[in-house]
Design a protein around this motif. Structure first.
Motif, PDB file in Angstrom:
ATOM      1  N   LEU A   8       0.844  -1.200   0.000  1.00 42.24           N
ATOM      2  CA  LEU A   8       0.000   0.000   0.000  1.00 42.24           C
ATOM      3  C   LEU A   8       0.877   1.247   0.000  1.00 42.24           C
ATOM      4  CD1 LEU A   8      -2.674  -1.171   2.595  1.00 42.24           C
ATOM      5  CD2 LEU A   8      -2.921  -1.046   0.107  1.00 42.24           C
ATOM      6  N   ASP A  20      -0.511   4.449  -0.742  1.00 45.63           N
ATOM      7  CA  ASP A  20      -1.320   5.659  -0.548  1.00 45.63           C
ATOM      8  C   ASP A  20      -1.932   5.788   0.847  1.00 45.63           C
ATOM      9  OD1 ASP A  20      -2.746   3.421  -1.235  1.00 45.63           O
ATOM     10  OD2 ASP A  20      -4.068   4.414  -2.650  1.00 45.63           O
ATOM     11  N   PHE A  21      -1.984   4.727   1.596  1.00 48.40           N
ATOM     12  CA  PHE A  21      -2.465   4.735   2.980  1.00 48.40           C
ATOM     13  C   PHE A  21      -1.999   3.442   3.622  1.00 48.40           C
ATOM     14  CE2 PHE A  21      -5.711   2.547   0.616  1.00 48.40           C
ATOM     15  CZ  PHE A  21      -6.094   1.500   1.437  1.00 48.40           C
ATOM     16  N   SER A  45     -12.404   6.195  -6.526  1.00 46.42           N
ATOM     17  CA  SER A  45     -11.314   5.234  -6.683  1.00 46.42           C
ATOM     18  C   SER A  45     -11.356   4.243  -5.518  1.00 46.42           C
ATOM     19  CB  SER A  45      -9.975   5.958  -6.693  1.00 46.42           C
ATOM     20  OG  SER A  45      -9.725   6.510  -5.411  1.00 46.42           O
ATOM     21  N   SER A  74      -8.867   3.542  -3.691  1.00 45.77           N
ATOM     22  CA  SER A  74      -8.122   4.190  -2.619  1.00 45.77           C
ATOM     23  C   SER A  74      -9.016   5.114  -1.794  1.00 45.77           C
ATOM     24  CB  SER A  74      -6.945   4.983  -3.205  1.00 45.77           C
ATOM     25  OG  SER A  74      -6.256   5.651  -2.187  1.00 45.77           O
ATOM     26  N   THR A  96     -10.006   4.379   2.185  1.00 40.81           N
ATOM     27  CA  THR A  96      -9.630   5.279   3.278  1.00 40.81           C
ATOM     28  C   THR A  96     -10.856   5.879   3.961  1.00 40.81           C
ATOM     29  OG1 THR A  96      -9.283   7.076   1.690  1.00 40.81           O
ATOM     30  CG2 THR A  96      -7.348   5.849   2.357  1.00 40.81           C
ATOM     31  N   HIS A 152      -7.437  -3.504  -4.453  1.00 39.30           N
ATOM     32  CA  HIS A 152      -6.591  -2.316  -4.514  1.00 39.30           C
ATOM     33  C   HIS A 152      -5.115  -2.714  -4.537  1.00 39.30           C
ATOM     34  CE1 HIS A 152      -5.324   1.779  -4.074  1.00 39.30           C
ATOM     35  NE2 HIS A 152      -4.772   1.557  -2.901  1.00 39.30           N
ATOM     36  N   GLU A 202      -4.138  -3.536  -7.934  1.00 40.37           N
ATOM     37  CA  GLU A 202      -3.841  -2.301  -8.668  1.00 40.37           C
ATOM     38  C   GLU A 202      -2.442  -1.794  -8.355  1.00 40.37           C
ATOM     39  OE1 GLU A 202      -7.979   0.125  -9.370  1.00 40.37           O
ATOM     40  OE2 GLU A 202      -6.804   0.662  -7.602  1.00 40.37           O
ATOM     41  N   GLN A 203      -2.113  -1.714  -7.074  1.00 39.86           N
ATOM     42  CA  GLN A 203      -0.830  -1.160  -6.643  1.00 39.86           C
ATOM     43  C   GLN A 203       0.343  -1.988  -7.177  1.00 39.86           C
ATOM     44  OE1 GLN A 203      -0.481   1.762  -4.065  1.00 39.86           O
ATOM     45  NE2 GLN A 203      -2.200   1.952  -5.467  1.00 39.86           N
TER      46      GLN A 203
END
Length: 176
Positions: free
Chosen positions: A67, A69-70, A109, A111, A115, A141, A144-145
C-alpha cells in the motif's frame, strides 16, 4: 440463468424470473446482464494468485508492504497478510457503508473508498473468520498497486480475455 453443458455442448440454457419486474421483461439466458456481486472475489483471488506466482505478492507479508497511498493500522499481535484477506480472517468489522451506488457521479477510486470507509479492526488477524467485503476490496486495490493497472483493466486483460469471456466486465459504469 441455468446453463448445463456436457462434453462441450450446451444441453440447456434457460432464464428464470424477470430482468425487469416492473415491466415484466423475462430473463433471457443469452442477453440479460447480471452484475457479478460477491463472485467478484473469485476474480480478485485469481488476480492475487497470478501476482503471487509471478513473485510480486508474498501471501504471508504485511499487506502494508503493497500500500503506497495509505496504511492499515497494526493493532493485533501481527500485521494483516494477504492470506488473512483471502480467508476473511483479517479482523475487520463489516459495516456495508459505501458498498453500492447506482449513481455514476458517486463512484470513487478504490483508494478513496478504502480510506473513507475503513472499518475497525475488531479481531486479531488470522484468528476469527468474518466475511469482509472491505478486505476483498482492499485485496483488489493491492492488485492495482502491485500490477500498476486499474483493477477492472487487470481483470479484463489477465483473466476475462484469456478465458474468452468477451461479454463480461468489472468496469463501472459499464461500457456500452
Amino acid at each position: 440463468v441455468v446453463v448445463i453443458i456436457k462434453d462441450g455442448e450446451v444441453l440447456l440454457s434457460k432464464g428464470y424470473g424477470y430482468a425487469d419486474v416492473a415491466k415484466q421483461i423475462p430473463v433471457d439466458a443469452e442477453s440479460t446482464l447480471f452484475r457479478p456481486g460477491s463472485v467478484t472475489k473469485l476474480f480478485t483471488w485469481t488476480a492475487v494468485m497470478q501476482l503471487a506466482e509471478q513473485g510480486k505478492i508474498d501471501l504471508t507479508a504485511d499487506i502494508n508492504t503493497y500500500l503506497t497511498d495509505f496504511k492499515i493500522p497494526v493493532t493485533g499481535s501481527r500485521p494483516i497478510t494477504m492470506l488473512d484477506l483471502m480467508s476473511h480472517t483479517a479482523g475487520f468489522g463489516e459495516t456495508g457503508a459505501g458498498d453500492a451506488t447506482y449513481n455514476a457521479a458517486e463512484l470513487t477510486s478504490l483508494s478513496a473508498y478504502l480510506t473513507r470507509y475503513m472499518p475497525a479492526l475488531v479481531y486479531p488477524p488470522g484468528q476469527i473468520p468474518a466475511y469482509s467485503n472491505y478486505g476483498a476490496t482492499l485485496a483488489g486495490h493491492i492488485v492495482e498497486q502491485v500490477s500498476g493497472e486499474p483493477y477492472d483493466q487487470y481483470i479484463e486483460e489477465h483473466i476475462l480475455k484469456p478465458l474468452g469471456m468477451t461479454h463480461s466486465s468489472m468496469r463501472q459504469p459499464l461500457p456500452a
